[in-house]
Design a protein around this motif. Structure first.
Motif, short mmCIF file in Angstrom:
data_model
loop_
_atom_site.label_atom_id
_atom_site.label_comp_id
_atom_site.label_asym_id
_atom_site.label_seq_id
_atom_site.Cartn_x
_atom_site.Cartn_y
_atom_site.Cartn_z
N GLN A 205 0.84 -1.19 0.00
CA GLN A 205 0.00 0.00 0.00
C GLN A 205 0.87 1.25 0.00
O GLN A 205 2.06 1.19 0.32
N ASP A 206 0.25 2.38 -0.36
CA ASP A 206 0.96 3.66 -0.34
C ASP A 206 1.45 3.92 1.07
O ASP A 206 0.68 3.90 2.02
N ALA A 207 2.74 4.19 1.22
CA ALA A 207 3.30 4.37 2.55
C ALA A 207 2.87 5.68 3.19
O ALA A 207 2.77 5.78 4.41
N HIS A 208 2.63 6.72 2.37
CA HIS A 208 2.30 8.03 2.93
C HIS A 208 0.95 7.97 3.63
O HIS A 208 -0.05 7.51 3.06
N LEU A 209 0.90 8.41 4.86
CA LEU A 209 -0.32 8.37 5.66
C LEU A 209 -1.21 9.56 5.33
O LEU A 209 -0.79 10.71 5.45
N GLN A 210 -2.44 9.30 4.91
CA GLN A 210 -3.35 10.33 4.45
C GLN A 210 -4.55 10.47 5.39
O GLN A 210 -5.00 9.49 5.98
N PRO A 211 -5.10 11.69 5.52
CA PRO A 211 -6.34 11.85 6.30
C PRO A 211 -7.45 10.95 5.75
O PRO A 211 -7.60 10.82 4.54
N GLY A 212 -8.18 10.33 6.66
CA GLY A 212 -9.25 9.44 6.25
C GLY A 212 -8.84 7.99 6.12
O GLY A 212 -9.68 7.09 6.09
N LEU A 213 -7.53 7.73 6.07
CA LEU A 213 -7.03 6.37 5.97
C LEU A 213 -7.29 5.61 7.28
O LEU A 213 -7.08 6.15 8.36
N ASP B 199 -14.73 2.71 15.81
CA ASP B 199 -15.80 2.53 16.79
C ASP B 199 -15.18 1.86 18.00
O ASP B 199 -14.03 1.42 17.97
N GLU B 200 -15.92 1.78 19.07
CA GLU B 200 -15.36 1.28 20.33
C GLU B 200 -15.07 -0.22 20.30
O GLU B 200 -14.26 -0.71 21.08
N LYS B 201 -15.72 -0.95 19.40
CA LYS B 201 -15.57 -2.40 19.40
C LYS B 201 -14.48 -2.89 18.46
O LYS B 201 -14.05 -4.04 18.56
N SER B 202 -14.03 -2.05 17.53
CA SER B 202 -13.06 -2.51 16.55
C SER B 202 -11.66 -2.02 16.91
O SER B 202 -11.48 -1.22 17.83
N SER B 203 -10.67 -2.51 16.15
CA SER B 203 -9.29 -2.08 16.37
C SER B 203 -8.83 -1.19 15.23
O SER B 203 -7.65 -1.16 14.88
N GLY B 204 -9.79 -0.46 14.63
CA GLY B 204 -9.47 0.42 13.52
C GLY B 204 -9.31 1.86 13.98
O GLY B 204 -10.03 2.34 14.85
N TYR B 205 -8.33 2.54 13.40
CA TYR B 205 -8.06 3.95 13.72
C TYR B 205 -8.04 4.73 12.41
O TYR B 205 -7.25 4.42 11.51
N ARG B 206 -8.90 5.75 12.31
CA ARG B 206 -8.96 6.56 11.09
C ARG B 206 -8.15 7.84 11.30
O ARG B 206 -8.35 8.57 12.27
N LEU B 207 -7.22 8.10 10.39
CA LEU B 207 -6.36 9.27 10.52
C LEU B 207 -7.12 10.56 10.26
O LEU B 207 -7.95 10.63 9.35
N THR B 208 -6.84 11.56 11.07
CA THR B 208 -7.50 12.86 10.94
C THR B 208 -6.66 13.81 10.09
O THR B 208 -5.52 13.50 9.71
N GLY B 209 -7.20 14.99 9.82
CA GLY B 209 -6.49 16.00 9.05
C GLY B 209 -5.25 16.52 9.74
O GLY B 209 -4.39 17.14 9.10
N LYS B 210 -5.12 16.24 11.03
CA LYS B 210 -3.94 16.71 11.76
C LYS B 210 -2.68 16.00 11.28
O LYS B 210 -1.57 16.50 11.48
N ILE B 211 -2.84 14.85 10.62
CA ILE B 211 -1.67 14.11 10.15
C ILE B 211 -0.88 14.93 9.13
O ILE B 211 0.35 14.81 9.03
N GLU B 212 -1.57 15.78 8.36
CA GLU B 212 -0.87 16.63 7.39
C GLU B 212 0.02 17.65 8.10
O GLU B 212 1.11 17.97 7.62
N PHE B 213 -0.47 18.16 9.22
CA PHE B 213 0.34 19.08 10.00
C PHE B 213 1.56 18.37 10.57
O PHE B 213 2.65 18.93 10.62
N LEU B 214 1.38 17.12 10.97
CA LEU B 214 2.50 16.33 11.49
C LEU B 214 3.60 16.20 10.44
O LEU B 214 4.78 16.37 10.76
N TYR B 215 3.22 15.92 9.21
CA TYR B 215 4.23 15.82 8.15
C TYR B 215 4.96 17.14 7.95
O TYR B 215 6.18 17.16 7.72
N ALA B 216 4.23 18.24 8.02
CA ALA B 216 4.86 19.55 7.87
C ALA B 216 5.85 19.80 9.00
O ALA B 216 6.96 20.31 8.78
#
Length: 212
Positions: free
Chosen positions: A100-108, A164-181
């Motif tokens: 997969q694309d290595a770059h972490l994107q918002p919504g991923l 959601d509280e029952k899954s082990s999924g984490y969706r990246l927020t728009g703040k990830i773009e600031f982290l890259y900067a």
């Protein structure tokens, strides 16, 4: 409390308003009328509304770079360098190994079970994970525990939200773009993070890049 008031409260609390973490607030601030109200309101508090690109997250920045603002920026850069700089390359390496694309994107969405399985099957990745130094992590912690801690930390710092509280999924927020900067600034000025003049210059660069 109105949706706009809730959004302003979130901004003042340091939140990044994006479609993942705050979809309603993001839609509001995307409208010129509501954005103008928000800009006028935060200006009274010595803040200004900044956006990461044309469709990125909204956040607040100091309107005037005083001593306290500069100090806060320096501390933020140090914190990211120590706690987050090691995590991002590892997550990117795991995703790349998954084809997969290595770059972490918002919504991923990052699924803990998928990351753990890929690490288990790839000795080189497991070594990278085991070499990570994470706050509060025991030296003998397993790779699964370390991945879980990485994702928990991203959620705590609002770079991700739980699906959601029952899954082990984490969706990246728009703040990830600031982290890259921020990581780019650190890479260019690693030995100068404590230099106030450099921080002032780079703070302006980050904020100017985020203006519409």
């Amino acid at each position: 409390m109105s949706q706009l008031a809730s959004t302003l409260t979130a901004l003042l609390a340091g939140e990044f308003i994006c479609p993942v973490a705050h979809p309603v607030g993001y839609d509001l601030l995307s409208e010129e009328e509501h954005r103008a109200v928000a800009e006028a309101w935060v200006a009274v508090l010595g803040k200004r509304l900044v956006r990461l690109g044309d469709e990125g997250a909204f956040f607040l920045a100091p309107d005037i770079a005083d001593n306290e603002a500069r100090k806060a920026v320096r501390e933020s850069l140090r914190s990211v360098r120590v706690q987050l700089s090691p995590i991002v390359p590892v997550l990117e390496a795991i995703r790349q190994a998954q084809g997969q694309d290595a770059h972490l994107q918002p919504g991923l969405t990052l699924w803990e079970s998928e990351l753990a399985e890929r690490v288990r099957l790839t000795p080189a990745l497991e070594q990278q994970v085991m070499e990570l130094s994470l706050s509060g992590m025991r030296l003998d912690s397993s790779s699964n525990d370390r991945i879980s801690r990485m994702l928990d930390f991203l959620e705590k710092e609002r770079y991700a939200v739980k699906v959601d509280e029952k899954s082990s999924g984490y969706r990246l927020t728009g703040k990830i773009e600031f982290l890259y900067a921020v990581l780019e600034v650190i890479a260019e000025n690693s030995e100068l993070i404590s230099d106030a003049a450099v921080v002032d210059q780079e703070q302006l660069r980050l904020l100017e890049a985020g203006q519409e």
